[in-house]
Design a protein around this motif. Structure first.
Motif, PDB file in Angstrom:
ATOM      1  N   PHE A 153      37.765 -14.285 -10.352  1.00 20.13           N
ATOM      2  CA  PHE A 153      38.213 -12.681 -10.156  1.00 20.13           C
ATOM      3  C   PHE A 153      39.554 -12.117  -9.565  1.00 20.13           C
ATOM      4  N   LEU A 154      40.159 -13.401 -10.405  1.00 19.98           N
ATOM      5  CA  LEU A 154      41.238 -12.592 -10.485  1.00 19.98           C
ATOM      6  C   LEU A 154      41.888 -11.169 -11.289  1.00 19.98           C
ATOM      7  N   THR A 155      40.830 -10.887 -12.623  1.00 22.85           N
ATOM      8  CA  THR A 155      41.229  -9.829 -13.573  1.00 22.85           C
ATOM      9  C   THR A 155      40.883  -9.060 -12.686  1.00 22.85           C
ATOM     10  N   HIS A 156      39.911  -8.964 -11.973  1.00 27.09           N
ATOM     11  CA  HIS A 156      39.126  -7.391 -11.668  1.00 27.09           C
ATOM     12  C   HIS A 156      39.547  -7.343 -10.523  1.00 27.09           C
ATOM     13  N   ALA A 157      40.209  -8.600  -9.784  1.00 31.04           N
ATOM     14  CA  ALA A 157      40.516  -8.304  -7.948  1.00 31.04           C
ATOM     15  C   ALA A 157      40.765  -6.916  -8.127  1.00 31.04           C
ATOM     16  N   HIS A 158      42.574  -6.946  -8.671  1.00 30.56           N
ATOM     17  CA  HIS A 158      43.358  -5.784  -8.293  1.00 30.56           C
ATOM     18  C   HIS A 158      41.983  -4.012  -8.455  1.00 30.56           C
ATOM     19  N   HIS A 159      41.067  -3.528  -9.219  1.00 26.69           N
ATOM     20  CA  HIS A 159      39.662  -2.934  -9.337  1.00 26.69           C
ATOM     21  C   HIS A 159      39.408  -2.515  -7.957  1.00 26.69           C
ATOM     22  N   TRP A 160      38.569  -3.644  -8.013  1.00 21.04           N
ATOM     23  CA  TRP A 160      37.938  -3.962  -7.015  1.00 21.04           C
ATOM     24  C   TRP A 160      38.575  -4.071  -6.176  1.00 21.04           C
ATOM     25  N   LEU A 161      39.713  -4.070  -5.166  1.00 17.11           N
ATOM     26  CA  LEU A 161      40.444  -3.324  -3.715  1.00 17.11           C
ATOM     27  C   LEU A 161      40.818  -2.049  -3.890  1.00 17.11           C
ATOM     28  N   ILE A 162      41.112  -1.968  -4.843  1.00 16.06           N
ATOM     29  CA  ILE A 162      41.512  -0.505  -4.799  1.00 16.06           C
ATOM     30  C   ILE A 162      40.625   0.221  -4.613  1.00 16.06           C
ATOM     31  N   LEU A 163      39.890   0.368  -5.074  1.00 19.38           N
ATOM     32  CA  LEU A 163      38.009   1.225  -5.578  1.00 19.38           C
ATOM     33  C   LEU A 163      37.793   1.306  -3.851  1.00 19.38           C
ATOM     34  N   HIS A 164      37.969  -0.501  -3.480  1.00 19.66           N
ATOM     35  CA  HIS A 164      36.814  -0.088  -1.555  1.00 19.66           C
ATOM     36  C   HIS A 164      37.917   0.256  -0.874  1.00 19.66           C
ATOM     37  N   GLY A 165      39.265   0.099  -1.372  1.00 17.15           N
ATOM     38  CA  GLY A 165      40.226   1.332  -0.194  1.00 17.15           C
ATOM     39  C   GLY A 165      39.967   2.780  -0.446  1.00 17.15           C
ATOM     40  N   ARG A 166      39.859   2.767  -1.181  1.00 16.92           N
ATOM     41  CA  ARG A 166      40.301   4.302  -1.863  1.00 16.92           C
ATOM     42  C   ARG A 166      38.806   5.268  -0.802  1.00 16.92           C
ATOM     43  N   TYR A 167      37.540   4.111  -1.227  1.00 17.77           N
ATOM     44  CA  TYR A 167      36.562   4.729  -0.925  1.00 17.77           C
ATOM     45  C   TYR A 167      35.628   4.559   0.187  1.00 17.77           C
ATOM     46  N   VAL A 168      36.038   3.101   1.080  1.00 15.88           N
ATOM     47  CA  VAL A 168      35.056   2.912   1.441  1.00 15.88           C
ATOM     48  C   VAL A 168      35.793   2.315   3.262  1.00 15.88           C
ATOM     49  N   CYS A 169      36.817   1.955   2.548  1.00 20.22           N
ATOM     50  CA  CYS A 169      37.978   1.359   3.903  1.00 20.22           C
ATOM     51  C   CYS A 169      39.113   2.444   3.842  1.00 20.22           C
ATOM     52  N   LYS A 170      39.030   3.188   4.182  1.00 21.66           N
ATOM     53  CA  LYS A 170      39.858   4.216   4.054  1.00 21.66           C
ATOM     54  C   LYS A 170      40.879   4.640   5.257  1.00 21.66           C
ATOM     55  N   ALA A 171      41.957   4.982   5.259  1.00 23.55           N
ATOM     56  CA  ALA A 171      42.912   4.795   5.961  1.00 23.55           C
ATOM     57  C   ALA A 171      42.079   5.176   6.981  1.00 23.55           C
ATOM     58  N   ARG A 176      40.229   6.657   8.734  1.00 20.83           N
ATOM     59  CA  ARG A 176      39.185   5.685   9.048  1.00 20.83           C
ATOM     60  C   ARG A 176      37.946   5.291   8.480  1.00 20.83           C
ATOM     61  N   PRO A 177      37.809   4.387   9.027  1.00 26.21           N
ATOM     62  CA  PRO A 177      36.827   3.119   7.477  1.00 26.21           C
ATOM     63  C   PRO A 177      35.962   3.217   7.658  1.00 26.21           C
ATOM     64  N   GLU A 178      35.096   3.797   6.394  1.00 25.11           N
ATOM     65  CA  GLU A 178      33.143   3.779   6.514  1.00 25.11           C
ATOM     66  C   GLU A 178      31.941   2.602   6.405  1.00 25.11           C
ATOM     67  N   CYS A 179      32.721   2.009   7.676  1.00 23.29           N
ATOM     68  CA  CYS A 179      32.339   0.253   8.151  1.00 23.29           C
ATOM     69  C   CYS A 179      30.458   0.492   8.097  1.00 23.29           C
ATOM     70  N   TRP A 180      29.908   1.378   8.206  1.00 23.40           N
ATOM     71  CA  TRP A 180      28.288   1.604   8.191  1.00 23.40           C
ATOM     72  C   TRP A 180      28.023   1.365   7.372  1.00 23.40           C
ATOM     73  N   ARG A 181      28.659   1.527   5.533  1.00 18.15           N
ATOM     74  CA  ARG A 181      28.166   1.793   4.575  1.00 18.15           C
ATOM     75  C   ARG A 181      29.093   0.520   3.985  1.00 18.15           C
ATOM     76  N   CYS A 182      29.177  -0.617   4.651  1.00 22.92           N
ATOM     77  CA  CYS A 182      30.759  -1.548   4.221  1.00 22.92           C
ATOM     78  C   CYS A 182      29.595  -3.169   3.768  1.00 22.92           C
ATOM     79  N   ILE A 183      30.070  -3.075   2.552  1.00 17.18           N
ATOM     80  CA  ILE A 183      29.142  -4.693   1.745  1.00 17.18           C
ATOM     81  C   ILE A 183      29.839  -5.398   2.282  1.00 17.18           C
ATOM     82  N   GLU A 184      30.842  -5.030   3.157  1.00 16.00           N
ATOM     83  CA  GLU A 184      32.278  -6.393   3.498  1.00 16.00           C
ATOM     84  C   GLU A 184      31.809  -7.268   4.689  1.00 16.00           C
ATOM     85  N   VAL A 185      31.466  -5.480   5.961  1.00 12.64           N
ATOM     86  CA  VAL A 185      31.676  -5.715   7.192  1.00 12.64           C
ATOM     87  C   VAL A 185      30.895  -6.880   8.121  1.00 12.64           C
ATOM     88  N   ASP A 186      30.068  -8.025   7.805  1.00 15.27           N
ATOM     89  CA  ASP A 186      30.013  -8.931   8.417  1.00 15.27           C
ATOM     90  C   ASP A 186      31.005 -10.051   8.323  1.00 15.27           C
TER      91      ASP A 186
END
Length: 225
Positions: A171-189, A191-201
């Motif tokens: 996962f190293l090659t794409h890790a940067h993009h996955w994490l930045i997009l997750h932070g930008r659109y779901v795990c927001k500064a 108010r994180p949108e936990c109700w629609r997060c695939i990592e919630v558990d």
């Protein structure tokens, strides 16, 4: 976060978005370098608007030098700190022509000798342009790594080192993009949108935020987009 959970964390991101890409628009390693340098304290959308016409005609250091600092400023004047950024881009173009034959070096130390290029920018260029397994930690990745307990650290370098250590190699090659997009659109500064997060558990953040309708029922104001 446990090793098995870390693998599952990334597996879900990969399943959700198998081929993530930077949202900055670029055509070659040089235009990517310029775009990333311009994106500091600016949005990708804003940078893309400013560079659309620029990159249509200027896609090498030599062409950037021919355009000149004044000409570059006319293209990027809508971007924050455009005066300083224009000066750095022109200075970097001169160095690329003089020392590197007009080519963007595939080396972090060499990249960091360029004005306006720090470790984060170098990591982005190495990852996106050359496919190197680097992770450029910005505010989004720093937040996600700490909030979820994926790779907690007191500063961006500590988080980068931890992510490089715990991220499974597949996962190293794409890790940067996955994490930045997750932070930008779901795990927001705000108010994180936990109700629609695939990592919630898997995430250590508590308490999990409820959907906006539930929040509104309790008198809270949902975060603006």
């Amino acid at each position: 976060m446990k090793k098995a959970d870390i693998f599952e964390f990334y597996r879900r991101l990969a399943e959700d978005n198998p081929a993530p890409e930077t949202e900055l628009q670029w055509t070659n390693p040089y235009t990517l370098l310029v775009a990333v340098a311009l994106s500091a304290q600016a949005t990708d959308i804003g940078v893309n608007k400013a560079t659309k016409a620029l990159f249509a005609t200027v896609d090498t250091p030599a062409k950037m030098l021919a355009l000149g600092e004044a000409g570059l400023k006319r293209h990027i004047k809508t971007i924050g700190l455009f005066n300083t950024k224009a000066k750095n881009v022109i200075a970097a173009a001169q160095i690329l022509v003089d020392r590197f034959g007009g080519e963007v070096p595939r080396d972090r130390a060499a990249l960091e000798t360029l004005p306006g290029v720090g470790r984060k920018t170098a990591n982005v260029v190495l990852n996106v342009a050359f496919g190197e397994p680097t992770i450029a930690v910005d505010t989004h990745i720093f937040r996600v790594a700490n909030r979820t307990s994926l790779a907690p650290g007191k500063d961006v370098r500590a988080v980068e080192d931890r992510l490089m250590k715990v991220t499974p190699k597949p996962f190293l090659t794409h890790a940067h993009h996955w994490l930045i997009l997750h932070g930008r659109y779901v795990c927001k500064a705000r108010r994180p949108e936990c109700w629609r997060c695939i990592e919630v558990d898997l995430c250590a953040f508590k308490p999990k935020t409820p959907p906006p309708t539930d929040a509104g029922a309790h008198g809270a104001v949902p975060e603006s987009p």
